[in-house]
Design an enzyme around this catalytic site. Structure first.
Site: not given
Ligand code: 13P
Length: 243
Positions: A88, A160
């Protein structure tokens, strides 16, 4: 099969999270959605109900032993944890997790029969496509090359982008489509695999209607909006409607 993964991050205290756990127990009612909750590690023991799957937000690079403060794969597995978030961007950036740590964590997760959920994505706001593709390609190949062939198919990939996390900003549908296409193409061409590829970053109960129209997405990772039970229920129902 669609995935809905809730990353609660470092939020909530014991009383609040006990109530939260009771409230989310009856959300999942569809075997076509893998509903995974990743609570803060100190509260994993409160999430032992069978109406969701349990994920850990992290795993130690080490096995059981003299490693003060670590949470090992064996320990997490004994708490019914089936999935582990790895790579992450908050851990890459705030805790300096590098690729060798990520690889070690993935190996530990596999060793204890947990599925790694591996996060990739460009770290800056640059939307320059060739640059983003280069980053994604490197993040994918560095990791998959280190995973033995027979374990590769258990990997789950999350696209992400850093700039979309907690900002309320999301890439356009066409940008998401392009990135997911690219990721799936690389995985197919290089490794002859079809892995689940999910999207994360500012997913909420309003924009999920649009995001689910990107048909090639295998699911979503939700941070902030997973903290509110009713928002989470709406997201679940909307995904369910669209399957
Ligand atoms: P948000 O949905 O708060 O943007 O966070 C995304 C995230 O980091 C999920 O791993």
């Amino acid at each position: 099969m669609k995935y809905l993964i809730c990353n609660l991050k470092a939020n909530k205290l014991k009383d609040d999270i006990t109530l939260y756990e009771e409230n989310i127990r009856n959300i999942a009612d569809d075997s076509n959605i893998e509903f995974i909750i990743c609570p803060p590690t100190p509260f994993l023991y409160l999430f032992q109900n069978n109406n969701y799957k349990l994920g850990s937000q992290d795993v130690s690079q080490f096995s059981n032993g003299s490693y003060t403060g670590e949470n090992t794969a064996e320990q997490l597995s004994s708490l019914k944890v089936k999935y582990v978030l790895v790579g992450h961007s908050e851990r890459r950036n705030l805790l300096n997790e590098d690729e060798s740590a990520i690889i070690n964590k993935i190996k530990k997760a596999y060793h204890s029969h947990m599925r790694p959920i591996y996060f990739i994505g460009e770290q800056n706001t640059s939307k320059e496509e060739s640059e983003a593709n280069k980053i994604l390609e490197r993040q994918i190949s560095h990791i998959i090359n280190e995973v033995p062939d027979y374990k590769r198919e258990k990997l789950i990939i999350v696209y992400e982008p850093l700039w979309a996390i907690g900002t309320g900003l999301t890439p356009t549908l066409s940008e998401i489509t392009t990135r997911i296409n690219f990721i799936k193409k690389i995985i197919k061409e290089y490794y002859d695999l079809s892995l689940p590829v999910l999207y994360g970053g500012s997913v909420n109960e309003n924009n999920i209607d649009e995001l689910i129209t990107v048909g090639m997405l295998d699911g979503f990772v939700v941070g902030g909006s997973s903290l509110e039970t009713e928002a989470l229920r709406k997201i679940y129902k909307k995904i369910q409607k669209n399957i």
